[in-house]
Scaffold this active site. Structure first.
Site, PDB file in Angstrom:
ATOM      1  N   ALA A  74       0.872  -1.181   0.000  1.00 38.36           N
ATOM      2  CA  ALA A  74       0.000   0.000   0.000  1.00 38.36           C
ATOM      3  C   ALA A  74       0.905   1.227   0.000  1.00 38.36           C
ATOM      4  O   ALA A  74       1.155   1.847   1.032  1.00 38.36           O
ATOM      5  CB  ALA A  74      -0.908  -0.007   1.227  1.00 38.36           C
ATOM      6  N   ILE A  75       1.453   1.527  -1.168  1.00 40.16           N
ATOM      7  CA  ILE A  75       2.385   2.653  -1.294  1.00 40.16           C
ATOM      8  C   ILE A  75       1.604   3.967  -1.259  1.00 40.16           C
ATOM      9  O   ILE A  75       2.036   4.943  -0.644  1.00 40.16           O
ATOM     10  CB  ILE A  75       3.200   2.558  -2.612  1.00 40.16           C
ATOM     11  N   CYS A 134      -6.046   1.661  -8.844  1.00 41.54           N
ATOM     12  CA  CYS A 134      -5.183   1.584  -7.663  1.00 41.54           C
ATOM     13  C   CYS A 134      -6.036   1.295  -6.434  1.00 41.54           C
ATOM     14  O   CYS A 134      -6.926   2.077  -6.103  1.00 41.54           O
ATOM     15  CB  CYS A 134      -4.402   2.874  -7.451  1.00 41.54           C
TER      16      CYS A 134
END
Lengths: 320, 275
Positions: A74-75, A134
């Site tokens: 989970a950037i 995303c």
């Protein structure tokens, strides 16, 4: 007698690639990071890390958890924003030995159109991938890829800004990926990237806390490969534009599954974290595979798992 | 830390020796002349798992001399256990050396190195280099128990003064190694530390209280290890020379930016970390 090497060349829209192997967005930096460890002339293209209209700090830490046969991340789309990116980052990419595909993320249709337009103008950017899937930025990031109508609108808006090849990256976290794929195709996508990460979560049983700072994350790696192969198979039956298959590809055999399921090219992400020599090895082994079978080109096997199939899909005649 | 411009690549190395320094602690010697030559104190490698069935593992480079480099690691999970299975003669591929190591350029008169647990793996090269430069080096070394204070003798032989601590009191001070730093009357010219995050935070706090800065080598879960994925970040003052270039508005009013431990680090100045 000298036999010509089987061709691995593929075309995504207008984008001609010497090899059918893309390096997945967010997994390969801008290519430069891996240049000491991998031969960039032996890969198809690098998909750059996603960029958004405004700068983003990214998610709190921890951002990574290794899980069985996978990686949960989970950037949070950490990036300097499109203006800074175009001015200060993209010029550094001018001399890369392989094509670069820019990746656009956003939170509104306007965002996507604006960022796509700015990025597509840059000479080092050969094509655009629309990251409408995303999973790590609250609900907004993935909303587009989970709604056929929003998918159509965002792709149409981006399409209007550029003639460069437009690849739309789809989410596996949907009920019917084929219907989303059809909308993207109808709205002008040149190719589809299938799939983004699968939503997931891990909990630390000592601290009783989620192990990711963002609580939820996106799962990649071999754990998701069968999910991805099925998604490619379903999308291939629904559209006629090329598919970039991705999800846990580590070997040529894995890649072949995707080609046979209907992918024109494949994307390698998490495997680069195991061994940066994997993409070059896959290319060599694909060539050997085609040679052994007397096939002239990788295109000869695309979608062959879709031919004369017996099973549930045979009854879905209205799809074909 | 100043950016190290070193010759990083994939190295095909051969295991030359293997010893179990304590139950679950492995020292793996490698024939790796190019890696040994290129390595600077505080750098690490990504060890490529021999079976290819797991992600690569970041390991500090313990020794680097002549043709030999070595890795010292604890068997903590699937990936390290796989590396622990290697025997002399086996091949191991590594990428490296990676990261910016310790900055030893100030030629200090007196240095203190604080190491906790497996953190010992990342400080031997710094200790050797400092001793060679004529620096008085003290090693404050803490572990859970006496058996896990591995290879302490090696540091004594290298010319370091040793002070030990164990959680169970089986050797040295009974308690945290940072207590030995805190109770000092004078601070050295240079403080280096590698170990678990709580230890590093304590070293940073003690250094700040005494008006000095420490160089902290951080550990975090890595994915790529080469700066490509932004997974292993730590909040850093945006004024830090190590902060990645980001526009001001990305901070949402804060003065923090996430820096990559693998690329901008793994060594950071304690007063620039905002964790």
């Amino acid at each position: 007698m000298i036999t010509a090497q089987p061709s691995l060349e593929v075309k995504l829209g207008k984008l001609q690639l010497a090899y059918p192997t893309l390096m997945g967005s967010g997994c390969y930096g801008s290519g430069d990071e891996f240049a000491p460890f991998a031969d960039l002339t032996k890969i198809g293209a690098v998909v750059l890390k996603s960029v958004t209209r405004r700068p983003r700090l990214g998610n709190p830490t921890p951002r990574l958890v290794h899980t069985p046969a996978g990686l949960l991340n989970a950037i949070g789309l950490q990036n300097p924003g499109i203006d800074w990116y175009v001015e200060r980052e993209v010029p550094k990419y001018a001399d890369r030995p392989c094509p670069l595909i820019g990746s656009v993320a956003g939170f509104s249709i306007d965002d996507y159109a604006y960022v796509c337009e700015q990025l597509a103008k840059c000479a080092p950017i050969a094509a655009i991938e629309l990251n409408i899937s995303c999973p790590n930025v609250g609900s907004e990031g993935e909303t587009f890829a989970c709604d056929p109508d929003l998918t159509a609108r965002v792709v149409r808006a981006a399409r209007a800004t550029t003639d460069k090849t437009l690849i739309v990256k789809l989410s596996p976290n949907v009920t019917d990926i084929a219907s989303i794929a059809r909308e993207a195709e109808a709205a002008g996508a040149d190719a589809l990237a299938v799939i983004n990460t699968v939503r997931g979560m891990s909990v630390d049983v000592e601290t009783w806390r989620p192990r990711l700072g963002n609580v939820t994350g996106g799962l990649s790696g071999p754990a998701i490969r069968p999910i991805a192969v099925l998604a490619v198979y379903e999308v291939a039956r629904a559209v006629s534009i090329p598919i970039v298959g991705q999800g846990g590809i580590e070997t040529a055999t894995d890649a072949l599954e995707f080609f046979l399921a209907g992918a024109t090219a494949v994307s390698i992400g998490t495997a680069n974290f195991t061994d940066p020599r994997i993409p070059e090895r896959i290319v060599a082994e694909l060539q050997a595979y085609l040679g052994r079978r007397g096939l002239a080109a990788i295109g000869d096997i695309v979608g062959k798992a879709n031919v004369g199939i017996v099973g549930a899909y045979q009854h879905g005649g209205d799809e074909g | 830390m100043p950016t190290i411009d070193c010759d990083s690549r994939v190295h095909e190395t051969r295991v030359t020796d293997r010893s179990e320094l304590a139950p679950g602690v492995i020292l793996l010697g490698l024939n790796a002349p190019e890696l040994a030559r290129a390595t600077r104190a505080g750098q690490y490698v990504m060890a490529i798992p021999p079976t290819g069935e797991a992600a690569a593992t970041a390991l500090g480079i313990y020794e680097a001399q002549g043709e030999r480099a070595s890795l010292l690691f604890f068997l903590t999970g699937k990936r390290t256990r796989e590396l622990g299975e290697l025997r002399p003669g086996d091949m191991l591929a590594l990428t490296g050396p990676l990261g910016n190591g310790f900055d030893l350029s100030s030629k200090p008169r007196h240095a203190v190195i604080v190491a906790g647990g497996v953190g010992i793996a990342s400080v031997l090269l710094a200790a050797q280099r400092l001793v060679a430069d004529g620096t008085r080096v003290e090693l404050l070394y803490g572990a859970r128990n006496e058996a896990l204070l591995v290879d302490a003798q090696r540091f004594a032989e290298a010319g370091c003064e040793l002070a030990l601590a164990t959680d169970d009191g089986s050797a040295g001070h009974h308690g945290l190694i940072t207590a030995l730093l805190e109770r000092r009357s004078e601070m050295p010219d240079l403080i280096l530390a590698c170990g678990p995050s709580p230890m590093l935070r304590a070293v940073g706090r003690i250094a700040a209280d005494r008006g000095v800065r420490a160089q902290l080598s951080l550990e975090e879960t890595f994915a790529c290890g080469v700066g490509g994925c932004w997974g292993c970040v730590v909040p850093l003052a945006r004024t830090s020379a190590q902060a990645p270039g980001f526009p001001l508005e990305s901070q949402g009013g804060s003065d923090v930016v996430y820096a990559r431990i693998c690329k901008e680090g793994p060594v950071f100045f304690s007063d620039e970390l905002k964790w």
